[in-house]
Design a protein around this motif. Structure first.
Motif, PDB file in Angstrom:
ATOM      1  N   VAL A 165      -2.218  -0.492   6.510  1.00 32.77           N
ATOM      2  CA  VAL A 165      -1.710  -0.612   7.245  1.00 32.77           C
ATOM      3  C   VAL A 165      -0.239  -0.367   6.317  1.00 32.77           C
ATOM      4  CG1 VAL A 165      -0.167   0.180   8.602  1.00 32.77           C
ATOM      5  CG2 VAL A 165      -1.902   0.041   9.947  1.00 32.77           C
ATOM      6  N   ALA A 166       0.124  -1.900   6.456  1.00 28.98           N
ATOM      7  CA  ALA A 166       1.163  -2.353   5.770  1.00 28.98           C
ATOM      8  C   ALA A 166       0.656  -1.876   3.947  1.00 28.98           C
ATOM      9  CB  ALA A 166       1.480  -4.181   5.298  1.00 28.98           C
ATOM     10  N   VAL A 167      -0.410  -2.786   3.590  1.00 27.34           N
ATOM     11  CA  VAL A 167      -0.508  -1.911   2.333  1.00 27.34           C
ATOM     12  C   VAL A 167      -0.208  -0.073   2.211  1.00 27.34           C
ATOM     13  CG1 VAL A 167      -2.114  -1.559   0.054  1.00 27.34           C
ATOM     14  CG2 VAL A 167      -2.066  -3.780   1.616  1.00 27.34           C
ATOM     15  N   GLU A 168      -0.788   0.842   3.657  1.00 28.29           N
ATOM     16  CA  GLU A 168      -0.615   1.767   2.502  1.00 28.29           C
ATOM     17  C   GLU A 168       0.950   2.404   2.980  1.00 28.29           C
ATOM     18  OE1 GLU A 168      -2.118   6.242   3.146  1.00 28.29           O
ATOM     19  OE2 GLU A 168      -3.638   4.176   3.056  1.00 28.29           O
ATOM     20  N   ASN A 169       1.408   1.849   3.549  1.00 26.29           N
ATOM     21  CA  ASN A 169       3.064   2.072   3.949  1.00 26.29           C
ATOM     22  C   ASN A 169       3.943   1.635   2.547  1.00 26.29           C
ATOM     23  OD1 ASN A 169       4.937   3.464   6.349  1.00 26.29           O
ATOM     24  ND2 ASN A 169       5.404   1.113   5.856  1.00 26.29           N
ATOM     25  N   SER A 170       3.644   0.571   1.993  1.00 25.72           N
ATOM     26  CA  SER A 170       4.172   0.421   0.892  1.00 25.72           C
ATOM     27  C   SER A 170       4.081   1.233  -0.058  1.00 25.72           C
ATOM     28  CB  SER A 170       3.441  -0.625   0.642  1.00 25.72           C
ATOM     29  OG  SER A 170       3.661  -1.393  -0.888  1.00 25.72           O
ATOM     30  N   LEU A 171       2.259   1.704  -0.037  1.00 27.78           N
ATOM     31  CA  LEU A 171       2.795   2.448  -1.119  1.00 27.78           C
ATOM     32  C   LEU A 171       2.469   4.086  -1.204  1.00 27.78           C
ATOM     33  CD1 LEU A 171      -1.691   1.857  -1.452  1.00 27.78           C
ATOM     34  CD2 LEU A 171       0.199   1.478  -2.781  1.00 27.78           C
ATOM     35  N   LEU A 172       2.933   4.118   0.379  1.00 27.24           N
ATOM     36  CA  LEU A 172       3.818   6.068   0.433  1.00 27.24           C
ATOM     37  C   LEU A 172       5.118   5.260  -0.161  1.00 27.24           C
ATOM     38  CD1 LEU A 172       4.026   8.162   2.092  1.00 27.24           C
ATOM     39  CD2 LEU A 172       4.047   7.580   4.056  1.00 27.24           C
ATOM     40  N   TYR A 173       5.817   4.356   0.525  1.00 28.34           N
ATOM     41  CA  TYR A 173       7.194   3.965  -0.126  1.00 28.34           C
ATOM     42  C   TYR A 173       8.160   4.137  -1.728  1.00 28.34           C
ATOM     43  CZ  TYR A 173       9.254   2.628   4.411  1.00 28.34           C
ATOM     44  OH  TYR A 173      10.194   2.263   5.465  1.00 28.34           O
ATOM     45  N   GLN A 174       6.279   3.593  -2.408  1.00 28.31           N
ATOM     46  CA  GLN A 174       6.326   3.800  -3.666  1.00 28.31           C
ATOM     47  C   GLN A 174       6.813   5.209  -4.830  1.00 28.31           C
ATOM     48  OE1 GLN A 174       3.408   1.102  -5.474  1.00 28.31           O
ATOM     49  NE2 GLN A 174       4.175  -0.140  -4.706  1.00 28.31           N
TER      50      GLN A 174
END
Length: 348
Positions: A165-174
């Protein structure tokens, strides 16, 4: 250690770990930081000798690894095409929660993780968010007769899920950050980012007493091209031109969409004559390009160039000066490059 004590210890470690990862989720932290924190937490919470994170990154797998007692994390490309293809297939098909891995993790460790010839107890869990697999978390320790328990399996699964979820959120921010500064059609920077970059470059150039140049580039006769072939072809032509500009310029140069059929190019540490050479290569590349796949010369570009500090000390001054040179280039017959020096000479 009694079973009760072990349970309490696991529970406390789990709460502490999830709290740390949740803070990373809320902060929209970058992916590298999340992965490094995940490996640290996995080493601690599982009492592992060594942990791996195989991250699916486009068409390749990046292998992160860390051993107990090491300060740093080792990062390298994994060699397993089989593993890559499997992870890409699971991502395409949609990984279901609770689904068993269709891969022999022990074989993976022996063949691809440089752990051949050693006896290891292995535990693993996929990083899955919204049915997409982002990677595979693997922990191992020497075979000393102590097996991983069902609680350990639960812990590593929860840990991997939160990390996903953290990785998914990071990719969304990017993605959101990129969309905020990128032109949707051509994928080069947008006008807003161009102006911000020009402001920053003015400050930097003033501080270090350096020059830079700004190019205004306009596509010649795009309207007639659209009338002849349709707006879809015109849109594709703008994409092709943006790609040609980027491939012709240096990595430090900034390419942006200025307006409908205009592009802006920021050339750091470049005087007028150097900018003329770069821009001439750009318009020659456009003129030679076969936009229909067959014929060159269907579209050309004209360009005007200004320079700091010669042509002004503000963004407005530099853009206005380049625009005047561009106007003169268009009226001089198109498919031409003029600098403000040429413009001054012609008006005097």
């Amino acid at each position: 250690m009694t079973d009760t004590t072990k349970f309490v210890t696991h529970r406390n470690l789990l709460f502490s770990t999830l709290s740390e990862i949740t803070s990373l989720i809320n902060a929209g932290s970058d992916k590298e930081r999340i992965i490094r924190k995940l490996l640290d937490c996995a080493l601690t919470i599982l009492g592992a000798e060594k942990v791996f994170l195989l991250e699916l990154n486009g068409q390749r797998i990046v292998k992160y690894s860390k051993s107990s007692g090491d300060d740093g994390v080792r990062v390298e490309n994994a060699r397993s095409a089989v593993m890559r293809d499997w992870m890409m297939k699971e991502t395409t098909d949609g990984f279901q929660g609770g689904q068993e891995l269709a891969f022999d993790v022990s074989m993976l460790a022996n063949r691809y993780l440089d752990e051949a010839g050693s006896n290891r107890i292995i535990i693993s869990a996929p990083l899955v968010a919204k049915k997409s697999m982002h990677g595979l978390l693997i922990a191992m320790h020497r075979d000393d007769g102590v097996m991983y328990s069902s609680e350990d399996v639960q812990l590593v699964t929860i840990l991997a899920n939160h990390a996903a979820v953290a990785v998914e959120n990071s990719l969304l921010y990017q993605k959101l950050e990129k969309e905020a500064v990128t032109d949707g059609l051509t994928s080069v920077f947008n006008y807003r980012f161009l102006v911000s970059s020009l402001e920053g470059e003015i400050k930097r150039a003033r501080r270090f007493k350096q020059s830079f140049s700004f190019v205004m580039l306009d596509v010649d006769n795009l309207k007639s091209y659209n009338d002849r072939l349709g707006h879809l072809h015109g849109s594709q032509a703008l994409k092709d031109i943006a790609s040609l500009i980027k491939s012709t310029c240096r990595e430090i140069d900034l390419v942006s969409k200025y307006g409908g059929d205009e592009f802006g190019i920021l050339l750091p540490q470049t005087r007028l004559e150097g900018a003329r050479k770069v821009t001439t290569r750009v318009i020659e590349a456009v003129a030679e390009h076969r936009f229909d796949g067959k014929t060159s010369g269907l579209l050309t570009c004209s360009a005007g160039i200004s320079s700091f500090p010669r042509d002004g000390h503000s963004v407005g001054d530099l853009i206005s000066s380049a625009d005047k040179a561009l106007y003169q280039a268009k009226h001089a017959g198109k498919n031409a490059v003029l600098t403000t020096a040429d413009l001054i000479e012609e008006l005097t």
